[in-house]
Design an enzyme around this catalytic site. Structure first.
Site, PDB file in Angstrom:
ATOM      1  N   ARG A  76      17.324 -33.900  32.773  1.00  0.00           N
ATOM      2  CA  ARG A  76      16.011 -33.960  32.144  1.00  0.00           C
ATOM      3  C   ARG A  76      15.965 -35.244  31.322  1.00  0.00           C
ATOM      4  NH1 ARG A  76      13.299 -30.497  27.125  1.00  0.00           N
ATOM      5  NH2 ARG A  76      11.202 -31.360  27.440  1.00  0.00           N
ATOM      6  N   HIS A  77      14.799 -35.867  31.241  1.00  0.00           N
ATOM      7  CA  HIS A  77      14.644 -37.076  30.434  1.00  0.00           C
ATOM      8  C   HIS A  77      15.080 -36.829  28.983  1.00  0.00           C
ATOM      9  CE1 HIS A  77      11.190 -35.185  28.511  1.00  0.00           C
ATOM     10  NE2 HIS A  77      10.788 -34.832  29.724  1.00  0.00           N
ATOM     11  N   GLY A  78      15.275 -37.905  28.255  1.00  0.00           N
ATOM     12  CA  GLY A  78      15.674 -37.795  26.858  1.00  0.00           C
ATOM     13  C   GLY A  78      14.507 -37.430  25.955  1.00  0.00           C
ATOM     14  N   ALA A 385      17.351 -34.059  27.473  1.00  0.00           N
ATOM     15  CA  ALA A 385      18.577 -34.606  28.079  1.00  0.00           C
ATOM     16  C   ALA A 385      19.450 -33.546  28.733  1.00  0.00           C
ATOM     17  CB  ALA A 385      19.399 -35.400  27.054  1.00  0.00           C
TER      18      ALA A 385
END
Length: 461
Positions: A76-78, A385
């Site tokens: 997952r994105h930060g 994240a």
């Protein structure tokens, strides 16, 4: 005289203590921010040292003569900024508090503190990656490289893909940057490849879009909880603290105030005055509201939520298969490192498809108390994240040929127990056999095709 001096010092001391009191109050909330949780909530050791690999993991029972062949990570994105919609709602609530007459400040200190708070969020930030989000990804890359040095060694090829969303592309670039100059960069790896068919499979699934995403009745449990007694109690408490009529608040505005507390912590590492509105009990209720939405929209609520992810699940195993075949043929592994950056909405359905974090009883509006110890807590599963990592090993000195290829899975850098044997290591053959039905019979096109007859969404789901 001395007593007058002492009493005069009290307000000053109280003022100095205020940040400490706020921090203590918010500390009780940090574990309940759901999908807006910091990664450090699931790995507290990172607060002191963002490159720490944490306490020694329990014995993985991995034979000594095993070498990693391939690592496949779905991230997952930060940490990100709020969306434009969340920022608009926060602006609306903040403006309402600022319109209060100055004379009311003494009677309503919480409202006065929040009216004085600087509204620094702008709609242009709209879900973009925050500086902390870049650090999240850089540090994650360095920790994974430290865990699996043989795979991240110099001149190993990295395939890096991402959702088309800006926060994911920037997260992918930050992950690559975190690895430094050691890995080879072929011409096809200079840019992060956009792959929405895998990272945003839900957008391409017509059945999910029509019957869940765009169907208000699919979220009936969420809407019922918003109007239920637990949320009503939180609404009344917040309205009282802000000296507002309870009719001027709703669940969405209260949730925005709560999430602002989470954003300030995740983005700026500060305790926001918005946190002062909530107790730990309030936080548990608001976490459940968030989890209800995740459950019914991305988790076990409807089969199509998880079935739509089989395209990603099958792609993972196709690459593992290829690595096994290349190993058997004594060829170099063409894709030793595959890292893909998506969303909470990418990971949650995939984990549900695999049967993880499933409770005996569905999450519903009327069973909040019974779900106190539920497995499905989105902040523990998909914080910022979040990462799901498959590691394929080739093992020598094994008793049977089946044991030659083995697999481990890590969620947020912690080994996961496989369902079929309650161990953290499985032969690749056994793992494929356990998920045989999904691998062979879950066809994205057929799963996602809208029913031809005109029936209601809930009937179909």
């Amino acid at each position: 005289m001395a007593s007058r001096r002492a009493s005069a010092a009290l307000p000053s001391a109280a003022f100095l203590l205020l940040p400490l009191l706020l921090a203590m109050a918010s500390a009780g909330l940090n574990g309940y921010f759901g999908t807006k949780s910091r990664y450090e909530e699931v790995n507290p050791h990172l607060v002191g040292d963002p490159l720490s690999l944490g306490p020694a993991a329990a014995a993985s029972r991995l034979p000594a003569a095993c070498a990693p062949l391939q690592l496949r990570a779905v991230l997952r994105h930060g940490t990100r900024y709020p969306t434009a919609g969340q920022i608009r709602r926060l602006g609306e609530l903040h403006a309402r508090l600022r319109r209060r007459p100055a004379a009311a400040a003494a009677a309503c200190p919480a409202a006065a503190d929040l009216a004085a708070w600087q509204m620094w969020y702008e709609e242009s930030l709209d879900g973009r990656l925050a500086p902390q989000g870049r650090r999240d990804m850089e540090h994650l890359a360095r920790r994974l490289a430290a865990r699996f040095p043989a795979l991240f060694a110099a001149r190993r090829r990295l395939e890096l893909a991402s959702s088309s969303k800006h926060r994911c592309l920037q997260s992918g670039a930050a992950f690559r940057r975190g690895l430094g100059p050691s890995l080879s960069l072929g011409s096809d790896e200079v840019e992060v490849e956009v792959n929405d068919s895998l990272m945003r499979f839900f957008d391409h699934c017509a059945k999910f879009v029509a019957l869940v995403e765009e169907n208000d009745t699919a979220m009936c449990q969420v809407n019922a909880f918003k109007e239920g007694p637990e949320m009503r109690k939180v609404l009344e408490k917040v309205a009282s603290a802000l000296c507002l009529p309870v009719e001027e608040l709703n669940a969405d505005l209260v949730q925005v105030a709560f999430l602002t507390c989470s954003y300030e912590l995740a983005i700026k590492n500060v305790t926001s005055p918005w946190c002062s509105l909530f107790s730990e009990e309030d936080a548990k209720v608001l976490e459940y509201l968030n989890d209800l939405k995740q459950y019914w929209k991305r988790g076990y609520g409807y089969d199509i939520n998880s079935r739509s992810s089989c395209i990603l699940f099958q792609d993972i195993f196709q690459h593992l298969d290829k690595a096994v075949e290349e190993s058997k043929s004594s060829k170099p592994i063409s894709s030793p490192l595959i890292v893909q950056v998506g969303h909470a909405e990418t990971l949650q359905p995939l984990l549900a498809l695999m049967g993880f974090f499933k409770d005996d009883e569905p999450l519903k509006a009327n069973n909040y108390v019974r779900q106190t110890h539920r497995k499905f807590r989105s902040g523990r599963i998909v914080p910022y994240a979040a990462n799901l990592v498959f590691v394929l090993y080739h093992c020598d000195q094994v008793k049977t040929s089946k044991e030659e290829y083995q697999v481990q899975m890590l969620l947020n850098e912690k080994l996961m127990l496989f369902h079929h044997l309650n161990e953290t290591i499985s032969t690749y053959a056994d793992l494929k056999d356990y998920y045989k039905d999904i691998l062979e019979n879950c066809h994205f096109k057929e799963e996602c095709e809208l029913p031809k007859v005109n029936i209601t969404a809930i009937d179909e789901l």
